[in-house]
Motif scaffolding. Structure first.
Motif, mmCIF file in Angstrom:
data_model
loop_
_atom_site.group_PDB
_atom_site.id
_atom_site.type_symbol
_atom_site.label_atom_id
_atom_site.label_comp_id
_atom_site.label_asym_id
_atom_site.label_seq_id
_atom_site.Cartn_x
_atom_site.Cartn_y
_atom_site.Cartn_z
ATOM 1 N N THR A 48 0.850 -1.099 0.050
ATOM 2 C CA THR A 48 0.032 -0.021 -0.039
ATOM 3 C C THR A 48 0.862 1.361 0.031
ATOM 4 N N ASP A 49 0.615 2.224 -0.723
ATOM 5 C CA ASP A 49 1.387 3.376 -0.932
ATOM 6 C C ASP A 49 1.053 4.389 0.230
ATOM 7 N N TYR A 50 1.563 4.252 1.309
ATOM 8 C CA TYR A 50 1.278 5.018 2.507
ATOM 9 C C TYR A 50 2.036 6.578 2.149
ATOM 10 N N ALA A 51 2.912 6.595 1.278
ATOM 11 C CA ALA A 51 3.547 8.009 1.093
ATOM 12 C C ALA A 51 2.244 8.814 0.276
ATOM 13 N N GLU A 52 1.464 8.280 -0.491
ATOM 14 C CA GLU A 52 0.429 8.772 -1.278
ATOM 15 C C GLU A 52 -0.459 9.196 -0.436
ATOM 16 N N ILE A 53 -0.961 8.315 0.595
ATOM 17 C CA ILE A 53 -1.960 8.444 1.676
ATOM 18 C C ILE A 53 -1.643 9.735 2.638
ATOM 19 N N LYS A 54 -0.516 9.886 3.060
ATOM 20 C CA LYS A 54 -0.004 10.901 3.846
ATOM 21 C C LYS A 54 -0.194 12.146 3.081
ATOM 22 N N ARG A 55 0.450 12.238 1.779
ATOM 23 C CA ARG A 55 0.340 13.407 0.964
ATOM 24 C C ARG A 55 -1.054 13.991 0.983
ATOM 25 N N VAL A 56 -1.855 13.203 0.644
ATOM 26 C CA VAL A 56 -3.406 13.532 0.555
ATOM 27 C C VAL A 56 -4.042 13.915 2.103
ATOM 28 N N PHE A 57 -3.462 13.301 3.218
ATOM 29 C CA PHE A 57 -3.981 13.918 4.438
ATOM 30 C C PHE A 57 -3.266 15.186 4.773
ATOM 31 N N SER A 58 -1.873 15.365 4.324
ATOM 32 C CA SER A 58 -1.444 16.506 4.837
ATOM 33 C C SER A 58 -1.879 17.827 4.084
ATOM 34 N N GLN A 59 -2.907 17.806 3.187
ATOM 35 C CA GLN A 59 -3.381 18.694 2.539
ATOM 36 C C GLN A 59 -4.825 19.206 3.200
ATOM 37 N N ILE A 60 -5.248 18.277 4.213
ATOM 38 C CA ILE A 60 -6.354 18.594 4.775
ATOM 39 C C ILE A 60 -6.365 19.817 5.656
ATOM 40 N N SER A 61 -5.115 19.613 6.592
ATOM 41 C CA SER A 61 -4.932 20.577 7.525
ATOM 42 C C SER A 61 -3.836 20.568 8.173
ATOM 43 N N PRO A 62 -3.032 21.574 8.684
ATOM 44 C CA PRO A 62 -1.683 21.528 9.288
ATOM 45 C C PRO A 62 -1.671 20.560 10.337
ATOM 46 N N VAL A 63 -2.814 20.421 11.435
ATOM 47 C CA VAL A 63 -2.828 19.394 12.375
ATOM 48 C C VAL A 63 -2.668 18.088 11.805
ATOM 49 N N GLU A 111 -1.148 17.260 9.146
ATOM 50 C CA GLU A 111 0.221 17.106 8.424
ATOM 51 C C GLU A 111 1.147 16.708 9.606
ATOM 52 N N GLN A 112 0.992 17.607 10.879
ATOM 53 C CA GLN A 112 1.671 17.378 12.037
ATOM 54 C C GLN A 112 1.406 15.967 12.321
ATOM 55 N N ALA A 113 0.495 15.361 12.444
ATOM 56 C CA ALA A 113 0.207 14.002 13.083
ATOM 57 C C ALA A 113 0.640 13.174 12.140
ATOM 58 N N CYS A 114 0.790 13.307 10.829
ATOM 59 C CA CYS A 114 1.524 12.127 9.982
ATOM 60 C C CYS A 114 3.010 12.334 10.013
ATOM 61 N N ASN A 115 3.577 13.527 10.266
ATOM 62 C CA ASN A 115 4.913 13.825 10.448
ATOM 63 C C ASN A 115 5.558 13.384 11.624
ATOM 64 N N HIS A 116 4.520 13.218 12.987
ATOM 65 C CA HIS A 116 4.846 12.752 14.307
ATOM 66 C C HIS A 116 5.428 11.340 14.127
ATOM 67 N N ALA A 117 4.733 10.477 13.519
ATOM 68 C CA ALA A 117 5.007 9.026 13.308
ATOM 69 C C ALA A 117 4.744 8.723 11.868
ATOM 70 N N PRO A 118 5.495 9.103 10.861
ATOM 71 C CA PRO A 118 5.136 8.817 9.550
ATOM 72 C C PRO A 118 5.380 7.109 9.076
ATOM 73 N N GLY A 119 6.097 6.543 9.824
ATOM 74 C CA GLY A 119 6.298 5.063 9.508
ATOM 75 C C GLY A 119 5.310 4.184 9.880
ATOM 76 N N ILE A 120 4.031 4.726 10.617
ATOM 77 C CA ILE A 120 3.093 3.737 11.102
ATOM 78 C C ILE A 120 2.305 3.062 9.743
ATOM 79 N N ARG A 121 1.943 1.927 9.917
ATOM 80 C CA ARG A 121 1.492 1.121 8.838
ATOM 81 C C ARG A 121 0.166 0.411 9.421
ATOM 82 N N ILE A 122 -1.200 0.218 9.034
ATOM 83 C CA ILE A 122 -1.860 -0.686 9.345
ATOM 84 C C ILE A 122 -1.846 -2.078 9.022
#
Length: 272
Positions: A70-85, A87-98
């Motif tokens: 699964t392309d988590y980099a793309e998922i995080k890119r989309v999330f980071s456009q939602i809000s600065p918060v 984006e901060q959550a994604c950057n806090h632990a970007p290596g989490i996978r489900i």
């Protein structure tokens, strides 16, 4: 997505993934993480350090378990456009996978998790496996099957530390054994139907149902709301629902949950 040979900790963090509250059979010693998963003889185990990506890539089971395709980099890119918060959550632990866990193991584990912390949950589940799980070829006890647990007494389960959760575990095991809970249905039906099926079982509420669907059926459209997530939504996304995060709302939930629980944004202290 094909495996990325240039994968880094931003793509996959062993520590953040295993300790983020989605699984409970793991340990760490001197940077070596060991995960155990699977029911009875189907139990599997893997030990790896951060950066040992080839151990996952070259093992079909664990490549799937850690969701490497699964392309988590793309998922995080989309999330980071939602809000600065976000984006901060994604950057806090970007290596989490489900994780793609066994459906029964995840469901039962989250029934056990109610009003509990991760350390205690791990201890209880460890005792359950030692007491009632069958051994696999690796010599390790798997998670006890629904068939095994539905025939136990409440007192037996309480001896492993389940307390008030003992009858809930038995109820859930019986619902699986008698077909009231069908994991094939839970993986394919609409979320509201799936949630309703699970919540007919005494002892399963909305949060446990949603966790079982997200972590045990890989329903990434599911968005569990525990005390941490309710606070996050109220403070940072007032008036919004999971729909703001799109089809991968469950992944957003995990980034936000881990961020809220470990960053100290609410209490000024890290929590376990």
């Amino acid at each position: 997505m094909c495996y990325n040979p240039d994968m880094t900790e931003k793509d996959f963090s062993v520590a953040d993934t295993l300790s983020s509250g989605q699984c409970f059979r793991f340990s760490e010693k001197d940077g070596l993480w060991t995960v155990i998963c699977g029911v009875d003889e189907q139990v599997r185990t893997l030990s790896l350090r951060q950066g040992d990506y080839s151990l996952v890539e070259n093992n079909c089971f664990f490549r799937n378990y850690f969701d490497f395709d699964t392309d988590y980099a793309e998922i995080k890119r989309v999330f980071s456009q939602i809000s600065p918060v976000m984006e901060q959550a994604c950057n806090h632990a970007p290596g989490i996978r489900i994780l793609k866990q066994d459906s029964w193991e995840a469901l039962c584990s989250f029934v056990v998790s109610q009003n509990n912390n991760i350390k205690r949950i791990c201890g209880i589940i460890g005792r359950m496996c030692e007491n009632w799980g069958k051994q696999g070829e690796c010599g390790i006890h798997g998670f006890p099957s629904a068939e095994t647990l539905c025939n136990l007494s409440e007192d037996s389960l309480r001896s492993a530390g389940l307390g008030f959760r003992a009858p809930y575990v038995i109820n859930t095991a019986r619902a699986v054994c008698n077909g009231d809970v069908d994991f094939d249905v839970l993986k394919t039906s609409d979320i509201d139907t799936c949630r309703s099926i699970l919540m007919k079982v005494k002892g399963i509420g909305p949060k446990v149902a949603d966790c079982a669907l997200l972590f045990g059926c890989h329903r990434l459209d599911c968005f569990p709301l525990d005390v941490w997530m309710k606070r996050v939504m109220q403070k940072f996304f007032p008036g919004q629902t999971k729909e703001i995060f799109g089809q991968n709302a469950g992944v957003a939930q995990q980034y936000l949950f881990h961020w809220a629980r470990t960053s100290g944004i609410f209490t000024g202290e890290h929590r376990s």
